[in-house]
Design an enzyme around this catalytic site. Structure first.
Site, PDB file in Angstrom:
ATOM      1  N   ARG A 102      29.385 -25.573 -57.927  1.00 31.74           N
ATOM      2  CA  ARG A 102      29.683 -26.937 -58.354  1.00 31.74           C
ATOM      3  C   ARG A 102      30.307 -26.934 -59.734  1.00 31.74           C
ATOM      4  NH1 ARG A 102      29.926 -28.230 -54.112  1.00 31.74           N
ATOM      5  NH2 ARG A 102      28.936 -29.888 -52.933  1.00 31.74           N
ATOM      6  N   GLU A 143      36.768 -33.836 -59.979  1.00 38.33           N
ATOM      7  CA  GLU A 143      37.615 -33.519 -58.825  1.00 38.33           C
ATOM      8  C   GLU A 143      38.232 -34.803 -58.316  1.00 38.33           C
ATOM      9  OE1 GLU A 143      35.594 -31.137 -55.908  1.00 38.33           O
ATOM     10  OE2 GLU A 143      34.945 -29.686 -57.407  1.00 38.33           O
ATOM     11  N   HIS A 192      38.623 -26.769 -54.195  1.00 34.61           N
ATOM     12  CA  HIS A 192      37.359 -26.952 -53.464  1.00 34.61           C
ATOM     13  C   HIS A 192      37.540 -26.577 -51.979  1.00 34.61           C
ATOM     14  CE1 HIS A 192      33.317 -29.295 -53.697  1.00 34.61           C
ATOM     15  NE2 HIS A 192      33.263 -28.332 -52.782  1.00 34.61           N
TER      16      HIS A 192
END
Ligand SMILES: NC(=O)C1=CN([C@@H]2O[C@H](COP(=O)(O)OP(=O)(O)OC[C@H]3O[C@@H](n4cnc5c(N)ncnc54)[C@H](O)[C@@H]3O)[C@@H](O)[C@H]2O)C=CC1
Ligand SMILES: O=C(O)CCC(=O)C(=O)O
Length: 527
Positions: free
Chosen positions: A230, A259, A279
């Protein structure tokens, strides 16, 4: 038909499963404002990491019963708000484990051999072999922070690559780590000794900026760091500085503090030893099928009234355990409701005693069911299996549990005792056959009553004429008695009477019941 909103790209197989029981709307480009506007229409929402379910968004979802996160991390969901609102939050704890672990290994190899930069250079028309001399991972030390599902698979693969594995995970036993070929050590040792460090822990208050300037300073010069867990676990400013100074030899990031990563982020400017992916850890065909099926099935089940197997805010039950416990959950809920109504005022303590064959069962769902029942008269549909424990805690209800396998009156029974502002009340219930619910004692007076919607209970002295007087009184008020039972411990002693009645008691009748000679107390119960 219930309605399900799918607000991130989800594999079609998941949509097909949801469509068996619901109308499914796929809207993957909603702004936060649009999401808040349309959420009240939906019974369920299925997301990946793109949708942020904030407090405000969840509170707008007045009809939401379940939030399905097609993946592992639920840090994009305000779980406490969902829990308070009684919304089940489910995820897919294992569906993308292999994908994320393989992405990590790919990042580690890419960092070691400059593959992305070499590819870019060659496609840019060069034949540059000098700039891309890499290093081997063989015999190097890999430090794994968080040796859970993904960290464990990374350890297994890295071991096969000939690496020495150090791991830091304060919640894991050394035995488990050794089985994976890893040595469990303190964080500082991992940081000082590792040539590569990879992160596989959740983002929590505790892990926020776990990798910061101070910790980077004690690492080996030239260390390579990978984060496929993360964003925010690494301080991005500190790591960019460490790359620029040469302290850190390379970083590979799949996840970011914000993000999508801002267009102007300084990370984009860094050189060949910095690899960034958007991601993609879970982005394999296999993982996307796994998580879509896993989460869609759980949404379908919850909409059908069945339990979810991977709820993050209620204990998950395996289907076989659920089948066994289901009638006992109904029994516990009914008993909780009954004892709460008998207790009348505020309840401070609830003791849940599991007897006979269920004494060795998982108690938590039964306790939650009893609390749900206890709180139902006050909270109605606002209390459910998700928030019952929290609501009880917030109301200061202390729960104790006891077990007694030796009670054999029925195969399994549940005994609840509530202490409160108006004294103590207790009830016991059992199952007749596999699922017929019976109340088998009230304040330790033995009875055998099938609960009905409306009931009248009296505590009285066992004496001639009392049943007749009560019957006549109810007759005068045109109340029809469906059945009646008396429980007593000794002849002409204290007794309890339970009347199943067909209609609600007219107001004023209860006052007259307590004035019947011999009646010491009376309760109207609505289940
Ligand atoms: N990049 C991606 O697309 C993906 C990212 N993830 C992320 O990867 C991470 C790991 O996922 P899993 O392995 O499935 O989770 P997991 O729950 O199986 O493992 C996490 C481990 O971290 C440990 N841990 C917790 N707090 C810690 C702390 N303060 N210090 C050290 N260890 C700590 C736990 O004991 C546990 O063993 C999660 O953050 C998840 O959201 C997961 C899938 C895909
Ligand atoms: O939905 C995705 O692709 C992200 C997966 C992820 O980060 C997770 O499962 O925690």
């Amino acid at each position: 038909m219930p309605k399900v909103l799918v607000s991130d790209p989800i594999d079609q197989v998941g949509i097909d499963i949801l469509s068996q029981v619901a109308t499914v709307d796929v809207k993957t480009t909603l702004s936060p404002e649009e999401l808040i506007q349309i959420l009240p229409e939906y019974d369920a929402i299925m997301i990946r990491s793109g949708t942020k379910l904030t407090k405000e968004a969840i509170e707008a979802g007045k009809n939401l019963k379940i939030i399905g996160r097609a993946g592992v991390g639920v840090d994009n969901v305000d779980v406490p708000t969902a829990t308070r609102m009684g919304i089940v939050v489910v995820n897919s704890p294992e569906g993308n484990t292999i994908a994320a672990a393989e992405h990590t290994i790919a990042m580690m190899m890419s960092l070691s051999r400059f593959i992305p930069a070499a590819n870019q250079s060659l496609k840019g028309g060069k034949w540059d072999r000098k700039s891309f001399t890499g290093v081997e991972v063989y015999k190097k030390t890999l430090g794994i922070l968080g040796l859970g599902k993904i960290g464990s698979h990374v350890a297994t693969v890295a071991k096969a690559l000939g690496m020495r594995i150090l791991a830091y995970d304060p919640y894991l036993t050394a035995e488990r780590a050794e089985k994976l070929g890893a040595h469990l050590v303190e964080l500082e040792i991992v940081l000082r000794e590792a040539d590569y460090i990879t992160l596989h822990l959740p983002k929590t208050k505790e892990t926020h900026h776990l990798i910061n300037a101070d910790r980077l300073a004690i690492m080996k010069d030239g260390v390579r760091i990978i984060n496929c867990a993360r964003g925010g676990i690494i301080d991005e400013v500190a790591i960019a500085d460490a790359i620029k100074s040469g302290k850190v030899g390379g970083i590979a990031l799949d996840v970011f503090e914000n993000e999508p990563l801002e267009a102007e982020s300084g990370l984009r400017e860094l050189g060949a030893n910095v690899i960034l992916t958007p991601h993609l850890g879970a982005s394999t065909e296999e993982a996307q099928t796994n998580v879509a099926v896993d989460v869609a099935e759980q949404i379908r089940d919850v909409l059908l009234g069945l339990p979810a197997r991977s709820a993050v805010n209620i204990p998950g039950l395996r289907p076989d355990v659920w089948q066994k416990l289901k009638p006992y959950l109904q029994l516990a809920e009914m008993l909780g409701n009954l004892v709460g109504q008998l207790a009348g005022g505020r309840v401070d303590t609830l003791n849940v005693k599991l007897q006979g064959e269920i004494a060795n069962s998982e108690s938590q769902p039964i306790v939650v069911a009893a609390l749900k029942g206890l709180l139902t008269p006050a909270l109605r549909e606002r209390v459910n299996f998700v928030n019952a424990s929290i609501e009880a805690k917030e109301r200061g209800i202390h729960v104790t549990e006891t077990r007694d396998p030796s009670v054999e009156d029925y195969s399994g029974s549940i005994h609840l005792t509530a202490h409160g502002s108006q004294g103590q009340q207790s009830v016991t219930g059992a199952l007749l056959g596999k699922s017929e619910i019976r109340i088998t004692s009230i304040n330790d007076f033995p009875i055998n009553v099938a609960p009905t919607h409306y009931m009248l209970l009296t505590l009285h002295r066992d004496m001639p004429g009392i049943i007749g007087r009560l019957g006549s009184l109810l007759g005068n008020f045109n109340v029809n008695i469906a059945s009646m039972q008396v429980g007593r411990r000794m002849v002409r002693g204290e007794a309890v009477m339970v009347l199943n009645i067909d209609d609600p008691l007219p107001s004023g009748l209860l006052d007259e019941v307590v004035h019947i000679q011999g009646v010491t107390d009376a309760f109207v119960v609505k289940l």
